[in-house]
Design an enzyme around this catalytic site. Structure first.
Site, PDB file in Angstrom:
ATOM      1  N   ARG A 186       0.850  -1.200   0.000  1.00 19.09           N
ATOM      2  CA  ARG A 186       0.000   0.000   0.000  1.00 19.09           C
ATOM      3  C   ARG A 186       0.877   1.239   0.000  1.00 19.09           C
ATOM      4  O   ARG A 186       1.352   1.700   1.049  1.00 19.09           O
ATOM      5  CB  ARG A 186      -0.942  -0.035   1.200  1.00 19.09           C
ATOM      6  CG  ARG A 186      -1.851  -1.251   1.140  1.00 19.09           C
ATOM      7  CD  ARG A 186      -2.837  -1.305   2.263  1.00 19.09           C
ATOM      8  NE  ARG A 186      -3.582  -2.545   2.201  1.00 19.09           N
ATOM      9  CZ  ARG A 186      -4.373  -2.983   3.168  1.00 19.09           C
ATOM     10  NH1 ARG A 186      -4.536  -2.270   4.258  1.00 19.09           N
ATOM     11  NH2 ARG A 186      -5.022  -4.120   3.039  1.00 19.09           N
ATOM     12  N   HIS A 341     -11.205  -6.692  -1.656  1.00 13.42           N
ATOM     13  CA  HIS A 341     -10.763  -5.851  -0.535  1.00 13.42           C
ATOM     14  C   HIS A 341     -10.656  -4.389  -0.967  1.00 13.42           C
ATOM     15  O   HIS A 341      -9.790  -3.646  -0.497  1.00 13.42           O
ATOM     16  CB  HIS A 341      -9.418  -6.348  -0.010  1.00 13.42           C
ATOM     17  CG  HIS A 341      -9.250  -6.230   1.475  1.00 13.42           C
ATOM     18  ND1 HIS A 341      -9.399  -7.292   2.326  1.00 13.42           N
ATOM     19  CD2 HIS A 341      -8.932  -5.171   2.265  1.00 13.42           C
ATOM     20  CE1 HIS A 341      -9.176  -6.892   3.569  1.00 13.42           C
ATOM     21  NE2 HIS A 341      -8.896  -5.612   3.564  1.00 13.42           N
ATOM     22  N   ARG A 344      -7.181  -3.101  -2.323  1.00 12.86           N
ATOM     23  CA  ARG A 344      -6.095  -2.786  -1.383  1.00 12.86           C
ATOM     24  C   ARG A 344      -5.041  -3.876  -1.324  1.00 12.86           C
ATOM     25  O   ARG A 344      -4.044  -3.727  -0.648  1.00 12.86           O
ATOM     26  CB  ARG A 344      -6.678  -2.602   0.022  1.00 12.86           C
ATOM     27  CG  ARG A 344      -7.648  -1.478   0.107  1.00 12.86           C
ATOM     28  CD  ARG A 344      -8.572  -1.599   1.313  1.00 12.86           C
ATOM     29  NE  ARG A 344      -7.954  -1.332   2.588  1.00 12.86           N
ATOM     30  CZ  ARG A 344      -7.677  -0.138   3.062  1.00 12.86           C
ATOM     31  NH1 ARG A 344      -7.956   0.925   2.322  1.00 12.86           N
ATOM     32  NH2 ARG A 344      -7.137   0.027   4.242  1.00 12.86           N
ATOM     33  N   ASP A 372     -18.709  -7.178  -2.888  1.00 16.06           N
ATOM     34  CA  ASP A 372     -18.245  -5.822  -2.565  1.00 16.06           C
ATOM     35  C   ASP A 372     -17.059  -5.434  -3.423  1.00 16.06           C
ATOM     36  O   ASP A 372     -16.542  -6.231  -4.199  1.00 16.06           O
ATOM     37  CB  ASP A 372     -17.952  -5.638  -1.065  1.00 16.06           C
ATOM     38  CG  ASP A 372     -16.589  -6.168  -0.588  1.00 16.06           C
ATOM     39  OD1 ASP A 372     -15.627  -6.229  -1.375  1.00 16.06           O
ATOM     40  OD2 ASP A 372     -16.506  -6.500   0.610  1.00 16.06           O
ATOM     41  N   SER A 373     -16.677  -4.198  -3.251  1.00 15.48           N
ATOM     42  CA  SER A 373     -15.540  -3.528  -3.893  1.00 15.48           C
ATOM     43  C   SER A 373     -16.020  -2.626  -5.020  1.00 15.48           C
ATOM     44  O   SER A 373     -16.212  -3.059  -6.159  1.00 15.48           O
ATOM     45  CB  SER A 373     -14.477  -4.509  -4.395  1.00 15.48           C
ATOM     46  OG  SER A 373     -13.906  -5.197  -3.281  1.00 15.48           O
ATOM     47  N   ARG A 376     -20.758   2.420  -4.775  1.00 10.39           N
ATOM     48  CA  ARG A 376     -20.764   3.840  -4.416  1.00 10.39           C
ATOM     49  C   ARG A 376     -22.161   4.443  -4.432  1.00 10.39           C
ATOM     50  O   ARG A 376     -22.391   5.515  -3.877  1.00 10.39           O
ATOM     51  CB  ARG A 376     -19.884   4.647  -5.395  1.00 10.39           C
ATOM     52  CG  ARG A 376     -18.431   4.184  -5.407  1.00 10.39           C
ATOM     53  CD  ARG A 376     -17.748   4.527  -4.086  1.00 10.39           C
ATOM     54  NE  ARG A 376     -16.378   4.061  -4.034  1.00 10.39           N
ATOM     55  CZ  ARG A 376     -15.980   2.941  -3.406  1.00 10.39           C
ATOM     56  NH1 ARG A 376     -16.862   2.170  -2.778  1.00 10.39           N
ATOM     57  NH2 ARG A 376     -14.715   2.587  -3.385  1.00 10.39           N
ATOM     58  N   GLY A 395     -18.450  -0.297   1.823  1.00 11.07           N
ATOM     59  CA  GLY A 395     -17.220  -0.031   2.558  1.00 11.07           C
ATOM     60  C   GLY A 395     -16.917   1.450   2.684  1.00 11.07           C
ATOM     61  O   GLY A 395     -17.514   2.171   3.497  1.00 11.07           O
TER      62      GLY A 395
HETATM   63  C1  FMN Z   1     -10.034   1.365   5.623  1.00 15.48           C
HETATM   64  C2  FMN Z   1     -10.437  -0.050   5.278  1.00 15.48           C
HETATM   65  C3  FMN Z   1     -10.296  -1.035   6.242  1.00 15.48           C
HETATM   66  C4  FMN Z   1     -10.696  -2.336   5.948  1.00 15.48           C
HETATM   67  N1  FMN Z   1     -10.618  -3.309   6.926  1.00 15.48           N
HETATM   68  C5  FMN Z   1     -11.037  -4.550   6.664  1.00 15.48           C
HETATM   69  C6  FMN Z   1     -11.020  -5.538   7.690  1.00 15.48           C
HETATM   70  O1  FMN Z   1     -10.650  -5.280   8.817  1.00 15.48           O
HETATM   71  N2  FMN Z   1     -11.437  -6.794   7.355  1.00 15.48           N
HETATM   72  C7  FMN Z   1     -11.873  -7.107   6.094  1.00 15.48           C
HETATM   73  O2  FMN Z   1     -12.244  -8.264   5.832  1.00 15.48           O
HETATM   74  N3  FMN Z   1     -11.929  -6.178   5.126  1.00 15.48           N
HETATM   75  C8  FMN Z   1     -11.533  -4.921   5.388  1.00 15.48           C
HETATM   76  N4  FMN Z   1     -11.610  -3.972   4.403  1.00 15.48           N
HETATM   77  C9  FMN Z   1     -12.216  -4.322   3.103  1.00 15.48           C
HETATM   78  C10 FMN Z   1     -13.728  -4.073   3.140  1.00 15.48           C
HETATM   79  O3  FMN Z   1     -14.373  -5.016   3.966  1.00 15.48           O
HETATM   80  C11 FMN Z   1     -14.327  -4.177   1.733  1.00 15.48           C
HETATM   81  O4  FMN Z   1     -13.974  -5.404   1.153  1.00 15.48           O
HETATM   82  C12 FMN Z   1     -13.866  -3.021   0.839  1.00 15.48           C
HETATM   83  O5  FMN Z   1     -13.901  -1.816   1.557  1.00 15.48           O
HETATM   84  C13 FMN Z   1     -14.728  -2.905  -0.382  1.00 15.48           C
HETATM   85  O6  FMN Z   1     -14.230  -1.922  -1.230  1.00 15.48           O
HETATM   86  P1  FMN Z   1     -14.888  -0.448  -1.329  1.00 15.48           P
HETATM   87  O7  FMN Z   1     -14.852   0.146   0.035  1.00 15.48           O
HETATM   88  O8  FMN Z   1     -14.005   0.286  -2.277  1.00 15.48           O
HETATM   89  O9  FMN Z   1     -16.293  -0.617  -1.839  1.00 15.48           O
HETATM   90  C14 FMN Z   1     -11.218  -2.661   4.668  1.00 15.48           C
HETATM   91  C15 FMN Z   1     -11.360  -1.648   3.725  1.00 15.48           C
HETATM   92  C16 FMN Z   1     -10.988  -0.358   4.011  1.00 15.48           C
HETATM   93  C17 FMN Z   1     -11.204   0.720   2.979  1.00 15.48           C
END
Ligand code: FMN
Length: 445
Positions: A186, A341, A344, A372-373, A376, A395
């Protein structure tokens, strides 16, 4: 629940009195306002993706490529957003994605999020990297459904303890995240040298956990034992110039040790007990966490061990390949989340929506597929459901709402999403969320 028209009407009526939404309805404005409000570190952590950020972009491009084709003169006066998931009827197909380290966005963190989720009856997937112990979040949620997201720790006692705690807070399922057994590259966080966990942010599930605390106590009692390579390899002795930052980091570690939290301990007049400067546990907790956070040697067969630990349904989050969907089914999972995710983890990957149709085809209705992902807006939810998702995880958008206005901000973002979803459903000529299918998409017969 308010309909899209109710929410729209409320905003326009307030406009007659010169009041505009404090939390913007337009996503670009929401993002920009949150960026202005958040620290550089918090913003980078939430907004950022892996490497060149190309998967973050691909997530949006994949959603943008799918187009809706509205149909008219259908009776959609009474719409119904509810969907079935794991034996429950949910009032809408939205869930709060598990998001770690919410304290970066707002000091009320999960408390604010759970209150908003409760008001709107939106289930919450509680993160392993929470800023608040899951019992507290669950209490705040009241009767609102909750799931527990699990990062499979290197220490199986910790895994077992997390799972037991998830059972006792009434979680409907354990959601095992597959895609973060290593932290992605990242670049935004790297350029700031910023890893929240190293300051003990986002490790409240661990510091509140008896199995984890036993590890910490053991480490303190016998400092040479039980350490993985990660703990001391990165040990840096600060120069004079670096001392203020190092002290801030240490002070953050002390603040995050539960005995220092407001209301903990007994007989402390202010409700906050001082954690002595010489107490080695806050720092040992961070080192222990960095040692046990994750492991990269798990295989599908290990899911059987998790199955033995709990009778709760097990879902896996992070599926992008239909072959993994097949393996997940072969290993008895009760649901899948198609997710990357939020871009990320792997740079240069496909947009998550591109993976959805193949996974849905492979699963063939045997277990629910969530998505997800990149979600918006309400139209994105319609697209994902039309492609076969049972529900979606939202998210980043509500994290920006949290940063802007705490509980009210999360509530506003979710209301805006629900409103647009409800209106879009009606406007494409479909009465219920469960009736969405490929027939509303371009390219359908
Ligand atoms: C700041 C941040 C922290 C996250 N922490 C976790 C986490 O602790 N566990 C997890 O399974 N996914 C985590 N995610 C992924 C989210 O659950 C989800 O898959 C993701 O945010 C989807 O993408 P989007 O927010 O762009 O729609 C995190 C995402 C972000 C942006």
């Amino acid at each position: 629940m308010s309909t899209g028209r109710d929410i729209q009407g409320r905003i326009y009526r307030a406009g007659l009195f010169g009041t505009r939404p404090t939390v913007p309805t337009s996503y670009d404005e929401l993002e920009a306002a949150a960026q202005r409000r958040m620290s550089a570190e918090a913003w980078s952590y939430v907004y950022g993706g892996a490497g060149l950020q190309s998967t973050v972009r691909a997530n949006r491009e994949a959603l943008d490529r799918v187009r809706l084709v509205p149909r008219y003169l259908v009776d959609v006066e009474q719409r119904d957003l509810s969907v079935d998931l794991l034996g429950r009827r949910l009032s809408s197909p939205l869930l709060l994605a598990p998001i770690g380290v919410l304290e970066m966005a707002h000091p009320d963190a999960e408390y604010a999020v759970a209150r908003a989720a409760r008001e709107l009856d939106v289930p919450m997937v509680i993160s392993t990297q929470g800023s608040v112990a899951m019992e507290e979040t669950a209490r705040t949620l009241g009767a609102t459904p909750r799931l527990f997201q699990l990062y499979w720790s290197r220490d199986e006692d910790v895994v077992r303890s997390f799972v037991q705690r998830a059972e006792s807070i009434g979680a409907d399922a354990i959601v095992v995240t597959l895609d973060t057994h290593l932290l992605g590259w990242r670049t935004r966080d790297l350029d700031l040298g910023y890893l929240p966990f190293a300051r003990a942010e986002g490790i409240a599930q661990y510091t509140s956990d008896p199995a984890f605390r036993a590890l910490v106590e053991g480490r303190v009692a016998t400092p040479a034992q039980g350490r993985g390579a990660s703990a001391d390899a990165g040990e840096v002795r600060p120069s004079l110039r670096q001392i203020p930052a190092a002290l801030r980091a240490l002070s953050s570690m002390r603040r995050h040790w539960p005995e220092a939290a407001p209301g903990s301990g007994s007989g402390s007049g202010s409700g906050r007990r001082r954690v002595g400067l010489g107490d080695p546990r806050p720092r040992a907790a961070v080192e222990t966490f960095l040692d046990v956070f994750s492991r990269s040697d798990l295989t599908w067969a290990d899911l059987a061990r998790l199955r033995e630990m709990t009778r709760l349904p097990i879902m896996v989050k992070g599926v992008q390949h239909r072959g993994d969907a097949r393996l997940a089914l072969e290993h008895g999972v009760d649901g899948l989340v198609v997710s990357n995710h939020g871009g990320r983890q792997v740079d240069g990957a496909i947009g998550s929506l591109e993976a959805l149709p193949g996974v849905v085809e492979e699963v063939d209705g045997r277990v629910p597929v969530l998505f997800d992902s990149g979600i918006r807006g309400g139209a994105d939810v319609v697209k994902a459901l039309a492609l076969g998702a049972r529900a979606v995880l939202v998210g980043r958008p509500w994290v920006y709402g949290l940063a802007l206005a705490g509980e009210a901000g999360v509530r506003a973002v979710l209301e805006h999403l629900l409103a647009e979803l409800d209106l879009t459903l009606g406007l494409v000529g479909v009465r219920t969320a469960a009736d969405l299918g490929p027939h509303v998409l371009a390219g359908a017969a």
